[in-house]
Enzyme design. Structure first.
Site, mmCIF file in Angstrom:
data_model
loop_
_atom_site.group_PDB
_atom_site.id
_atom_site.type_symbol
_atom_site.label_atom_id
_atom_site.label_comp_id
_atom_site.label_asym_id
_atom_site.label_seq_id
_atom_site.Cartn_x
_atom_site.Cartn_y
_atom_site.Cartn_z
ATOM 1 N N GLU B 127 0.828 -1.216 0.000
ATOM 2 C CA GLU B 127 0.000 0.000 0.000
ATOM 3 C C GLU B 127 0.860 1.262 0.000
ATOM 4 O O GLU B 127 0.538 2.251 -0.674
ATOM 5 C CB GLU B 127 -0.921 0.007 1.225
ATOM 6 C CG GLU B 127 -1.822 1.214 1.350
ATOM 7 C CD GLU B 127 -2.874 1.271 0.232
ATOM 8 O OE1 GLU B 127 -3.770 0.431 0.206
ATOM 9 O OE2 GLU B 127 -2.772 2.163 -0.635
ATOM 10 N N ILE B 134 -2.279 7.634 1.605
ATOM 11 C CA ILE B 134 -3.627 7.498 1.036
ATOM 12 C C ILE B 134 -3.852 6.031 0.671
ATOM 13 O O ILE B 134 -3.096 5.488 -0.125
ATOM 14 C CB ILE B 134 -3.797 8.347 -0.241
ATOM 15 C CG1 ILE B 134 -3.267 9.770 -0.039
ATOM 16 C CG2 ILE B 134 -5.246 8.362 -0.697
ATOM 17 C CD1 ILE B 134 -3.156 10.576 -1.342
ATOM 18 N N GLU B 188 15.481 15.040 -3.948
ATOM 19 C CA GLU B 188 16.777 14.414 -3.724
ATOM 20 C C GLU B 188 17.887 15.250 -4.372
ATOM 21 O O GLU B 188 17.631 16.076 -5.250
ATOM 22 C CB GLU B 188 16.802 13.030 -4.393
ATOM 23 C CG GLU B 188 15.666 12.117 -4.030
ATOM 24 C CD GLU B 188 15.824 11.522 -2.634
ATOM 25 O OE1 GLU B 188 16.969 11.390 -2.174
ATOM 26 O OE2 GLU B 188 14.803 11.211 -2.007
ATOM 27 N N LYS B 203 4.683 4.289 -9.890
ATOM 28 C CA LYS B 203 3.415 4.229 -9.150
ATOM 29 C C LYS B 203 2.252 3.983 -10.102
ATOM 30 O O LYS B 203 1.342 3.211 -9.808
ATOM 31 C CB LYS B 203 3.222 5.523 -8.369
ATOM 32 C CG LYS B 203 4.275 5.713 -7.270
ATOM 33 C CD LYS B 203 4.272 7.145 -6.752
ATOM 34 C CE LYS B 203 5.306 7.375 -5.661
ATOM 35 N NZ LYS B 203 5.516 8.815 -5.390
#
Lengths: 434, 434
Positions: B127, B134, B188, B203
């Site tokens: 998840e 979320i 980064e 994602k």
């Protein structure tokens, strides 16, 4: 494996939608669930013309479904408290799992129903009871299970939100928009449950229970409707950078749980302030995750059916498992529900919007300020709308800092007694929802 | 019952957050899960100063955790592809359940990992790999399981959204905001993954897989970053009633699945257009539920930990169940994943925003219109900003109707060859997200 057999009680809007979604997406759903789901029987007073029920077994007696030994899952979509309660309790007694969209039933009789279900080792699933198709119950019970939930705040009645949206966008009066909502089918012939906040209070009761691990306590919810809102206040709120929404708010405080439904000013830049029309949205704030928001259609034939079907799939997945490992009905294990008190509205704390119809003289402002200051109510801002002079009276609009309802009631009594103040003081609560 | 024993590999931002949330909310979590969850061992190169690890067993060898016979659940929070893959595969081989926040690992090696996990009957939960706290994976896999998902569109990289928000709100240049984001720790030192859309593509690959029931196909995702966006285009988009967001879009079409990450104009009134700063939000459109939206913090120590801990609780609930009844890793049963094609970007269809630096003469507009019309590209609107004359050239801004990328590429080649057109044509895709 054999298909799982479902009995649908009620073939109205949600029942018809559920039947249609189960038929249309049968293949997609079986690919997810790993088993086919078959509607084995339907109880309906009449056949929904939007459904092609074909050879499905139909009865007009809901108890026939509940007593049908072939059926694994009873889907209760008849609504109301009385027959629905009997039906669900009988289904549980018969060892059947139950899926329901009935918020009134769960909010009022849920503690009894869940106790019986736990005794019999069956599941009562109720995702569709709050916010239609938005899986907010799953989200709180499972998706945010690592959090200590701080508060939940939501627009959980589409009819009310439609009315407020129209009032704001078109400057229309409450009664006028209500009539249109009824004509459009958004509001019932008797709209009391929607506009007086009772429907929202049912849903909020459920959300509070699963957020904080407390028993369902509908009778302790404070409920205030939107019937007295004027388009004037909607516009003043706008001018102050706020929107008025009819919110259900459940908040954890050191003293207890606040559980309240009322019109609320919220900052215009919040996503929640921009949820318009019949749409629903729920914010959940957890100590780890911070503020989150869940948005979608809160009602409607297939949106609600989406949640009913998801519950059916969930039941299919866990019906063979050990009941001890299932997600508890109220999110927390029944043996560890908390007895923390739900606070009476007097002890709830919010900031306030006040509109005072006052004489246009500096003396009145001084008197108002004194009354508030004596009760330790801090003023955040004052707006006087000189444009709208009427009979020498102008509206004085104040935003206060947070204060208890009891103190505010006391202040309002004193304000209304002032000679320079006319009529009632309008008071609307304010939430920042950071 | 004995506590469930968890081993945490990696005690950086997310690992530290996970440890802290498990400690702080131990009681609340046990009330939900029905069992205590104990961190039995941690693998870390150094101790996170934000964690009070007390007497917890610490090692600097992650394989010690994976081979520790006491441990039920391995939590992989070391990141990267190589060691993480070895670690996760070894954990599976040892019969341990795995929880990971590693989107790169799942997007690139997920098919292999899930196959091994299914062979061994263990769960790999992920998840936290998409949109931080979320619970959007749970929502799609379980909360919307009755739907045929039509499309998913999300702001799933907080760094990129922070940069775009600053560019719009303050008129700042990309490079300037990037430097600030690095100073604030949002980006980064090597920001390539964020600003070139690779992180978002990881994602999106995961979301598409669970939405449509297809294997993970990261290598087929089209990825375009935000590095070439100018504040000029951000402002023109505003003037047209749109906002530019860096979106991941996965869409089902009759020809196949579109899988693409790129800057996108979306109507300003959509909630998604108003998701600002480092926040994430994902829209999911299903055939029953319609459009829904899920909003929250997409990164951060405890927001991501919130998802990791929720996964741990989920694993605790189902670890004793029959693997066949569990929620499948990619939402659909492994045996019924679909081989529907992911489309190359040439075959994807969107509307377009075009900015053409053109001579200020009616002839150029006629030539532009002819080139588009010959390729059946309809123009929705044209804006010419006369204010910004430079060397007799003015920007001509067009919004087109939907057309395939291939046709648009062809049109742009022809446009750039026009004598009255200077330099490259700027092209940004447009999505309505109704």
């Amino acid at each position: 494996m054999n298909p799982v057999k479902v009995g649908i009680c009620g073939l109205g809007t949600v029942g018809g939608g559920t039947f249609n979604v189960l038929q249309r997406n049968a293949q997609e759903i079986a690919r997810r669930a790993g088993r086919e789901i078959e509607v084995a029987q339907i109880a309906a007073r009449s056949i929904n013309p939007l459904c092609q029920t074909g050879s499905t077994l139909i009865t007009d007696d809901v108890f026939e479904v509940v007593n049908n030994p072939d059926i694994d899952i009873v889907v209760e979509l008849i609504g109301g408290y009385t027959l629905a309660r009997d039906l669900v309790l009988k289904a549980i007694e018969n060892g059947k799992h139950v899926v329901t969209a009935n918020k009134a039933l769960i909010a009022v009789h849920g503690n009894e129903i869940f106790t019986k279900a736990e005794e019999k080792g069956v599941i009562v699933a109720f995702e569709a009871s709050v916010a239609g198709g938005i899986p907010v119950i799953k989200t709180i019970r499972e998706g945010l299970s690592g959090n200590r939930i701080n508060w939940v705040a939501g627009i959980i009645n589409g009819t009310g939100n439609f009315i407020l949206t129209e009032m704001r966008e078109k400057g229309r009066a409450f009664a006028d928009v209500l009539k249109e909502a009824q004509a459009l089918g958004y509001a019932e012939a008797d709209p009391t449950f929607d506009i007086e906040g009772i429907d929202a209070a049912h849903k909020l009761t459920i959300l509070a229970s699963i957020a904080f691990g407390i028993p369902l306590q509908f009778e302790k919810a404070y409920t205030e409707g939107i019937t007295k809102l004027t388009s004037e206040d909607v516009l003043y709120a706008d001018a102050l950078g706020y929107r008025i929404k009819h919110l259900g708010v459940a908040k954890r405080t050191p003293q207890g749980i606040e559980l309240r439904v009322h019109p609320t000013l919220i900052p215009a830049e919040r996503l929640l302030a921009n949820v318009n029309g019949v749409m629903n949205a729920v914010m959940v704030n957890g100590d780890a995750v911070g503020s989150t928001l869940y948005y979608g259609a809160g009602a409607g034939m297939e949106a609600t059916a989406s949640a009913v079907v998801a519950d059916i799939v969930d039941v299919v997945r866990v019906m063979t498992s050990d009941p001890e490992n299932r997600v508890p009905h109220l999110a927390f294990q029944p043996s560890s529900l908390s007895d923390v008190a739900v606070l009476p509205i007097d002890q709830c704390e919010t900031a306030y919007y006040l509109r005072i119809q006052a004489e246009d003289s500096p003396g009145v402002l001084a008197q108002v300020a004194t009354i508030l200051s004596e009760r330790e109510i801090n003023i955040e801002s004052i707006m006087q709308k000189e444009l709208e002079h009427m009979d020498g009276k102008i509206p004085m609009i104040l935003l206060t800092h947070k204060v208890s309802e009891a103190k505010m009631n006391d202040a309002i009594t004193a304000l209304e007694a002032l000679e320079g103040v006319e009529g009632k003081v309008v008071r609307i609560r304010v939430e920042q929802l950071n």
